[in-house]
Design a protein around this motif. Structure first.
Motif, mmCIF file in Angstrom:
data_model
loop_
_atom_site.group_PDB
_atom_site.id
_atom_site.type_symbol
_atom_site.label_atom_id
_atom_site.label_comp_id
_atom_site.label_asym_id
_atom_site.label_seq_id
_atom_site.Cartn_x
_atom_site.Cartn_y
_atom_site.Cartn_z
ATOM 1 N N UNK A 1 -35.007 -34.978 -32.863
ATOM 2 C CA UNK A 1 -33.874 -34.061 -33.030
ATOM 3 C C UNK A 1 -34.363 -32.662 -33.365
ATOM 4 N N UNK A 2 -35.394 -32.576 -34.213
ATOM 5 C CA UNK A 2 -35.987 -31.283 -34.540
ATOM 6 C C UNK A 2 -36.452 -30.561 -33.274
ATOM 7 N N UNK A 3 -37.165 -31.281 -32.414
ATOM 8 C CA UNK A 3 -37.793 -30.652 -31.260
ATOM 9 C C UNK A 3 -36.803 -30.297 -30.158
ATOM 10 N N UNK A 4 -35.808 -31.148 -29.923
ATOM 11 C CA UNK A 4 -34.930 -30.948 -28.762
ATOM 12 C C UNK A 4 -33.555 -30.388 -29.116
ATOM 13 N N UNK A 5 -33.252 -30.282 -30.401
ATOM 14 C CA UNK A 5 -31.967 -29.704 -30.793
ATOM 15 C C UNK A 5 -32.129 -28.531 -31.758
ATOM 16 N N UNK A 6 -32.795 -28.765 -32.891
ATOM 17 C CA UNK A 6 -32.900 -27.695 -33.883
ATOM 18 C C UNK A 6 -33.713 -26.509 -33.376
ATOM 19 N N UNK A 7 -34.852 -26.773 -32.756
ATOM 20 C CA UNK A 7 -35.686 -25.675 -32.265
ATOM 21 C C UNK A 7 -34.971 -24.890 -31.156
ATOM 22 N N UNK A 8 -34.391 -25.536 -30.126
ATOM 23 C CA UNK A 8 -33.625 -24.760 -29.148
ATOM 24 C C UNK A 8 -32.444 -24.001 -29.765
ATOM 25 N N UNK A 9 -31.739 -24.612 -30.729
ATOM 26 C CA UNK A 9 -30.624 -23.904 -31.375
ATOM 27 C C UNK A 9 -31.119 -22.651 -32.085
ATOM 28 N N UNK A 10 -32.277 -22.755 -32.722
ATOM 29 C CA UNK A 10 -32.888 -21.609 -33.396
ATOM 30 C C UNK A 10 -33.210 -20.495 -32.387
ATOM 31 N N UNK A 11 -33.742 -20.874 -31.228
ATOM 32 C CA UNK A 11 -34.072 -19.884 -30.208
ATOM 33 C C UNK A 11 -32.799 -19.203 -29.697
ATOM 34 N N UNK A 12 -31.775 -19.990 -29.467
ATOM 35 C CA UNK A 12 -30.505 -19.429 -28.995
ATOM 36 C C UNK A 12 -29.902 -18.470 -30.017
ATOM 37 N N UNK A 13 -30.129 -18.733 -31.289
ATOM 38 C CA UNK A 13 -29.584 -17.876 -32.340
ATOM 39 C C UNK A 13 -30.275 -16.519 -32.392
ATOM 40 N N UNK A 14 -31.533 -16.460 -31.911
ATOM 41 C CA UNK A 14 -32.331 -15.258 -32.122
ATOM 42 C C UNK A 14 -32.732 -14.494 -30.865
ATOM 43 N N UNK A 15 -32.586 -15.100 -29.693
ATOM 44 C CA UNK A 15 -33.109 -14.479 -28.482
ATOM 45 C C UNK A 15 -32.114 -14.546 -27.328
ATOM 46 N N UNK A 16 -32.302 -13.642 -26.368
ATOM 47 C CA UNK A 16 -31.516 -13.671 -25.133
ATOM 48 C C UNK A 16 -32.116 -14.752 -24.231
ATOM 49 N N UNK A 17 -31.358 -15.751 -23.930
ATOM 50 C CA UNK A 17 -31.849 -16.895 -23.157
ATOM 51 C C UNK A 17 -30.893 -17.178 -22.008
ATOM 52 N N UNK A 18 -31.077 -18.319 -21.364
ATOM 53 C CA UNK A 18 -30.201 -18.746 -20.278
ATOM 54 C C UNK A 18 -29.377 -19.955 -20.705
ATOM 55 N N UNK A 19 -28.165 -20.035 -20.196
ATOM 56 C CA UNK A 19 -27.323 -21.195 -20.478
ATOM 57 C C UNK A 19 -27.783 -22.407 -19.692
ATOM 58 N N UNK A 20 -28.445 -22.175 -18.565
ATOM 59 C CA UNK A 20 -28.890 -23.253 -17.694
ATOM 60 C C UNK A 20 -30.179 -23.881 -18.212
ATOM 61 N N UNK A 21 -30.333 -25.176 -17.951
ATOM 62 C CA UNK A 21 -31.587 -25.867 -18.284
ATOM 63 C C UNK A 21 -32.765 -25.273 -17.531
ATOM 64 N N UNK A 22 -32.500 -24.545 -16.438
ATOM 65 C CA UNK A 22 -33.575 -23.943 -15.657
ATOM 66 C C UNK A 22 -34.301 -22.837 -16.419
ATOM 67 N N UNK A 23 -33.796 -22.474 -17.582
ATOM 68 C CA UNK A 23 -34.467 -21.487 -18.412
ATOM 69 C C UNK A 23 -35.246 -22.092 -19.561
#
Length: 335
Positions: A177-199
């Motif tokens: 859960x840390x690796x596939x949920x918390x870490x991506x959520x943290x990235x989304x909170x702080x950086x401009x990313x893509x909504x698609x899994x292709x990013x």
């Protein structure tokens, strides 16, 4: 624990020591920010309508400088309190120079979650500048070989006693859960990313390669690709004892079979292995059995390469980084 992981632990320990002694001289823990004056303000995670861009959702993390690259970009570090896993650990991040370029200020950027071999605790050795992961990506992106990835480097395990296989082993810290949920959520909170899994993708060596491989196969709706260098292909933590159904639910082979039966979505797996290490037959067998349908695989064999991060990074130039970059989304300049 198999022999390859025991060897990986020694290799990782030596690499980590080199990082701490030479390659990652701290810039004094000075506060830093990945914000750009030209970037738009957070807008509840939404970019322009239909753009597929996710603006930072906040709240912003507090970063300090770990080190500075020759091009002036910085590797920052923060402590993340995982809301979903309950685990607290360090995360290092590097953003490429393009991220701060005004012409990309309204574009998302692809994310590469980079995982080390060995314990991966208390440090993630990719945060050291001596292995040249970030500087190589900076150069490759200028040469048109690689997308300008944001590189995210979380701790791999909660301690240096066991491998947790990047999984939620019953009774243990929820590292899956840390690796596939918390870490991506943290990235989304702080950086401009893509909504698609292709990013979104992974890279890793040895045990970190296993976790990246397993994470992409288990969550293909979230992640598109992985570069897995010298990885194990089965979950073998001793902590699985007494939890066989849960272990099998985190087995890359079984996950690949399920994805093949479902018919997708497509995932792209770039394996790397050196000729001086023993994993090539295992990877070729995995590819022969599971590299079909939506599971796309390729193998980069490194002449003279050892089971070492120092072999894997330069070899990424020879195909793997280009291959996954063609599969994933990259930033688009405005105007």
């Amino acid at each position: 624990m198999n022999i390859r992981r025991t060897t990986a632990a020694l290799t990782a320990a030596l690499a980590a020591a080199a990082v701490l002694l030479t390659g990652c001289s701290s810039d004094g823990g000075e506060p830093m920010s990945f914000d750009s004056a030209s970037a738009p303000a957070p807008a509840k995670g939404r970019g322009s309508e239909g753009s597929g861009i996710r603006l930072p959702t906040g709240p912003r993390a507090s970063f300090t400088t770990e080190s500075t690259l020759d091009d002036g970009t910085k590797i920052g570090v923060t402590t993340l309190h995982g809301k979903k896993s309950g685990f607290t650990g360090k995360v290092w991040v590097w953003a490429p120079k393009q991220y701060f370029d005004p012409k990309y200020s309204r574009s998302g950027f692809p994310v590469l979650i980079a995982l080390p071999g060995g314990p991966g605790y208390p440090n993630n050795y990719w945060m050291g500048t001596d292995l040249k992961l970030e500087s190589s990506i900076a150069r490759w992106s200028k040469e048109g070989k690689s997308l300008p990835f944001i590189v995210v480097m979380p701790v791999l395990n909660p301690d240096d006693k066991f491998y947790y296989d990047g999984s939620d082993i019953p009774g243990q810290p929820k590292m899956g859960t840390w690796m596939t949920e918390d870490v991506p959520d943290f990235v989304k909170a702080n950086f401009r990313t893509f909504t698609s899994r292709d990013g979104w993708g992974f890279m890793g060596s040895s045990s970190g390669g296993f976790v990246g491989l397993k994470s992409v196969l288990k969550h293909p709706e979230k992640f598109r690709a992985v570069i897995a260098s010298g990885p194990d292909t089965v979950p073998d933590s001793p902590l699985w004892r007494g939890h066989e159904p849960q272990r099998l639910a985190n087995d890359p082979g079984r996950l690949a079979e399920r994805l093949i039966r479902r018919g997708g979505p497509e995932v792209d797996i770039a394996f790397q292995v050196g000729t001086a290490e023993s994993g090539q037959p295992n990877l070729r067998a995995f590819m022969k059995k599971y590299g079909k349908g939506p599971v796309k695989t390729r193998l980069n064999v490194i002449p003279g390469g050892t089971h070492s991060a120092r072999s894997y990074v330069p070899a990424m130039d020879d195909g793997p980084i280009q291959w996954i970059s063609k599969k994933m989304k990259g930033p688009v300049p405005s105007g």
